[in-house]
Design a protein around this motif. Sequence first.
Motif, PDB file in Angstrom:
ATOM      1  N   LEU A 257      14.718 -29.251 -42.269  1.00  0.00           N
ATOM      2  CA  LEU A 257      14.377 -28.975 -43.666  1.00  0.00           C
ATOM      3  C   LEU A 257      12.922 -28.556 -43.809  1.00  0.00           C
ATOM      4  O   LEU A 257      12.591 -27.634 -44.543  1.00  0.00           O
ATOM      5  N   LEU A 258      12.036 -29.266 -43.095  1.00  0.00           N
ATOM      6  CA  LEU A 258      10.610 -29.006 -43.228  1.00  0.00           C
ATOM      7  C   LEU A 258      10.187 -27.689 -42.580  1.00  0.00           C
ATOM      8  O   LEU A 258       9.171 -27.107 -42.974  1.00  0.00           O
ATOM      9  N   ALA A 259      10.952 -27.227 -41.587  1.00  0.00           N
ATOM     10  CA  ALA A 259      10.568 -26.007 -40.870  1.00  0.00           C
ATOM     11  C   ALA A 259      10.438 -24.813 -41.811  1.00  0.00           C
ATOM     12  O   ALA A 259       9.465 -24.049 -41.745  1.00  0.00           O
ATOM     13  N   GLU A 260      11.419 -24.654 -42.721  1.00  0.00           N
ATOM     14  CA  GLU A 260      11.373 -23.527 -43.656  1.00  0.00           C
ATOM     15  C   GLU A 260      10.246 -23.686 -44.657  1.00  0.00           C
ATOM     16  O   GLU A 260       9.578 -22.720 -45.037  1.00  0.00           O
ATOM     17  N   GLY A 261      10.034 -24.932 -45.103  1.00  0.00           N
ATOM     18  CA  GLY A 261       8.962 -25.179 -46.059  1.00  0.00           C
ATOM     19  C   GLY A 261       7.594 -24.905 -45.480  1.00  0.00           C
ATOM     20  O   GLY A 261       6.693 -24.409 -46.188  1.00  0.00           O
ATOM     21  N   ARG A 262       7.419 -25.181 -44.192  1.00  0.00           N
ATOM     22  CA  ARG A 262       6.107 -24.968 -43.560  1.00  0.00           C
ATOM     23  C   ARG A 262       5.777 -23.478 -43.483  1.00  0.00           C
ATOM     24  O   ARG A 262       4.613 -23.076 -43.542  1.00  0.00           O
ATOM     25  N   ILE A 263       6.811 -22.641 -43.330  1.00  0.00           N
ATOM     26  CA  ILE A 263       6.565 -21.197 -43.332  1.00  0.00           C
ATOM     27  C   ILE A 263       5.981 -20.768 -44.675  1.00  0.00           C
ATOM     28  O   ILE A 263       5.033 -19.977 -44.752  1.00  0.00           O
ATOM     29  N   PHE A 264       6.547 -21.297 -45.777  1.00  0.00           N
ATOM     30  CA  PHE A 264       6.038 -20.989 -47.105  1.00  0.00           C
ATOM     31  C   PHE A 264       4.582 -21.418 -47.241  1.00  0.00           C
ATOM     32  O   PHE A 264       3.760 -20.716 -47.834  1.00  0.00           O
ATOM     33  N   CYS A 265       4.271 -22.611 -46.719  1.00  0.00           N
ATOM     34  CA  CYS A 265       2.921 -23.157 -46.871  1.00  0.00           C
ATOM     35  C   CYS A 265       1.912 -22.461 -45.963  1.00  0.00           C
ATOM     36  O   CYS A 265       0.773 -22.209 -46.359  1.00  0.00           O
ATOM     37  N   ASP A 266       2.321 -22.140 -44.721  1.00  0.00           N
ATOM     38  CA  ASP A 266       1.386 -21.614 -43.728  1.00  0.00           C
ATOM     39  C   ASP A 266       1.389 -20.095 -43.640  1.00  0.00           C
ATOM     40  O   ASP A 266       0.364 -19.482 -43.336  1.00  0.00           O
ATOM     41  N   MET A 267       2.569 -19.484 -43.861  1.00  0.00           N
ATOM     42  CA  MET A 267       2.685 -18.020 -43.747  1.00  0.00           C
ATOM     43  C   MET A 267       3.522 -17.472 -44.896  1.00  0.00           C
ATOM     44  O   MET A 267       4.638 -16.977 -44.707  1.00  0.00           O
ATOM     45  N   PRO A 268       3.024 -17.600 -46.126  1.00  0.00           N
ATOM     46  CA  PRO A 268       3.836 -17.226 -47.300  1.00  0.00           C
ATOM     47  C   PRO A 268       4.339 -15.787 -47.288  1.00  0.00           C
ATOM     48  O   PRO A 268       5.410 -15.495 -47.812  1.00  0.00           O
ATOM     49  N   ALA A 269       3.584 -14.869 -46.661  1.00  0.00           N
ATOM     50  CA  ALA A 269       4.017 -13.464 -46.636  1.00  0.00           C
ATOM     51  C   ALA A 269       5.269 -13.270 -45.798  1.00  0.00           C
ATOM     52  O   ALA A 269       5.997 -12.287 -45.977  1.00  0.00           O
TER      53      ALA A 269
END
Length: 434
Positions: A257-269
């Motif tokens: 679950l957190l893997a997808e959220g971390r992309i938003f936080c760290d690499m939003p583009a």
Amino acid sequence: MEFSPIKIKSTFTSPFENSPRADDGNASSRKPLSLWPGMYHSPVTAALWETRSKIFERLLDPPKDAPPQSELLTRFPSQSRTTILYNFSTDYILREQYRDPWNEVRIGKLLEDLDALAGTISVKHCSDDDSMTRPLLLVTASVDKMVLKKTISVDCDLKMAGAVIWVGRSSIEVQLEVIQLSTDSTDITETVALTANFIFVARDSKTGKAAPVNRLTPQTEAEKLLFEEAEARNKLRKLKNVNRKEIDGEKNRLDLLLAEGRIFCDMPALANRDTILLKDTRLENSLICQPQQRNLHGRIFGGFLMHRAFELAFSTAYTFAGLMPHFLEVDHVDFLRPVDVGDFLRFKSCVLYTEFEHAEQPLINVEVVAHVTRPELRSSEVSNTFYFTFTVRPEAKANNNGFRIRKVVPATEEEARRILERMDADSLGSKESN
């Protein structure tokens, strides 16, 4: 022993202009109903309190230093059974009070009415008919899952009926049914649109400690079956409270679950445009609890809290989906702490997760948390957590070919745990209902 239905009247004009009733022998000594707490809220509350005025007057002005009930009575479910009737087909003002934009009953007002009726039924069961003893303090402890089985129209009459179906030492379970009445030529058909189970706990009004309630003896086979089912639910609730075991593989599920959220936080583009962070779905409102919203015991109506929570959840689903939502169910609700007059109450909502198992009916699961906030003490406590499930109205989706619902992902471990706990609770509830 079936009592006559209580007919609900509109309260568009003052509901108190004929109270106290002129034909009531005690009219001169009765407190005017316009001075009773919470009366403005609902035509149902007004009708229930008017009908059972003698019982409620004892609760408003209990005898000072009165002794507790000395002997428990044995009651039958039929003695607490209460039916109320909404004459929507003939009372256009009442119909207008309950109508939503789609000519259906407003669910928030219905939740408020359910709580009012359940409270009246529990009071009837616990009353000992002795004006010299002090009445019990009855508190809504929880509400079981409520599923809307069919949409409820305001063009047809509506009936709400219920009774006590089970009691423990100091707890009571009340089951209610919302029934839509429709007339086909000369025949009147009744369809159950919603079933709700409320759990109340009894407290001594002087000491605040748990107090025993009157016994219940089911008479018919149907009543015996309901009693047994409620007994099983009570045992299951106790078991769940004792055994809070770790779920196998929870760490892996959290990481996924957190893997997808971390992309938003760290690499939003680079984030998936069909997903959205949970924190970006949030809405909030707040209010100061007013005296008009209190119940007989001076606390805020549980139904009022459910009403406000539903309205915020609906708005949250609407802004998330971009199309008009359609309510499906409210999950089990626990009333963790009472809410008092003057409390600063904050409702915080978010879309917790979405489901796409059925493409024609995607599900939007909304969480609403009610906090009692005390700025002067720098404290904030959770009083209730509500979980509502919505889909999108079919006609709205049909007019929007490009419609899509995003997947919600967490940004923190705490959010991920909340999502998993809710998913597991929903999965367990579905298995139990099947």
